[in-house]
Design an enzyme around this catalytic site. Sequence first.
Site, PDB file in Angstrom:
ATOM      1  N   GLU A 104      -7.360  74.907  30.463  1.00  0.00           N
ATOM      2  CA  GLU A 104      -7.398  73.575  31.070  1.00  0.00           C
ATOM      3  C   GLU A 104      -6.066  73.236  31.720  1.00  0.00           C
ATOM      4  O   GLU A 104      -5.030  73.802  31.397  1.00  0.00           O
ATOM      5  CB  GLU A 104      -7.767  72.501  30.038  1.00  0.00           C
ATOM      6  CG  GLU A 104      -7.126  72.643  28.671  1.00  0.00           C
ATOM      7  CD  GLU A 104      -5.624  72.527  28.647  1.00  0.00           C
ATOM      8  OE1 GLU A 104      -5.079  71.665  29.358  1.00  0.00           O
ATOM      9  OE2 GLU A 104      -4.973  73.304  27.916  1.00  0.00           O
ATOM     10  N   GLU A 118      -3.624  76.051  29.176  1.00  0.00           N
ATOM     11  CA  GLU A 118      -4.016  76.912  30.296  1.00  0.00           C
ATOM     12  C   GLU A 118      -5.002  78.010  29.889  1.00  0.00           C
ATOM     13  O   GLU A 118      -5.609  78.643  30.738  1.00  0.00           O
ATOM     14  CB  GLU A 118      -2.803  77.611  30.949  1.00  0.00           C
ATOM     15  CG  GLU A 118      -1.756  76.704  31.517  1.00  0.00           C
ATOM     16  CD  GLU A 118      -0.610  77.475  32.165  1.00  0.00           C
ATOM     17  OE1 GLU A 118      -0.672  78.731  32.227  1.00  0.00           O
ATOM     18  OE2 GLU A 118       0.360  76.834  32.603  1.00  0.00           O
TER      19      GLU A 118
END
Length: 352
Positions: free
Chosen positions: A175, A318
Amino acid sequence: MMDTLHRITSDIKPLNTKVQAETAAYLDTLTKPPGSLGKLESLAIQLAGITGQMKPTLAKKSVVVMAGDHGVCEEGISAFPAEVTPQMVINFLNGGAAVNVLARQAGADVHCVDIGVATELNHEKLLSRNIGRGTANMVKGPAMTREEALQSLVTGAEVAAELVSQGTQLFVTGEMGIGNTTPSAAIFSVLSGRQPSEVVGRGTGVTDERLSHKIQVVEQAIQVNAPQAEDPIDVLAKVGGYEIGGLAGLILGAAAHGCPVLIDGFISSAAALVAKSICPEALSYMIASHVSHEQAHVLLLEELGLHPMLQMDMRLGEGTGGVLCLHLVEAACRIMSEMATFESAGISGGAV
């Protein structure tokens, strides 16, 4: 939209316990003491149950980075400005972020999805699925409408289905969204019944003063919106985010297609909690990659009932922790397919 979500969740089946039992028995015939490979053996058994294969080959791996902005950033809850979200999306697409580096090492593809970035983005590699240009400020009212929350879930599931059609067999959640530890903490607080002071962490590294303010922001958002804990979609809509809903939908969609999902850090785990709350059967398809340095991640994993494979003191997000765990998934698969049995190695006694 609710009917579509129901169709997705109805496709999530229990794990294949027969193949799991066969896998557990086979592990005990390998040239090692029973259970001596610890979590690798548990992982091999889980993967067998998910795939229905005792010796699965999970060659095509996809990291899905869901990106969205958050109106609550107006409250000064992040050490970084909201402008960083679209800038980092371009970095992902150009292959320059940490998750790109680690994914290349692990032989995984990185797919970045704009599901709620405030800035209009154009890039040939971008999966453009924008539902709204950032959420509303949840301190002043719901972050999303219920319809938008449902759309984020369905969109995530559709991305999973699209990538499965292209050959993906294993997913990693990632994300990007400045401020997204705040809605993640709010979701965790409501769905677990814990106080905001227990679940709000420093995120990108805020000061003590800003941390105290961040706790107050979560408390205020919950008070203003009164999200209903028994209705995870209501919680997602009122105090969540587009990328959190997208990841929850991705998890549900992957499970519906019989694919394991490596859950990354705190934000991904909040999405996993939403997915579990919507469909408890989806939990069996989740693998906790690591426990992050974010204060409440260990509590969130306990709430999920997941046991992390790694502890690296990471807090980047991430999908970085999830990508590192791909090597362990590969190890579990190779143990099953390449390791000798006592019989094939000509070792007597059935134990070492």
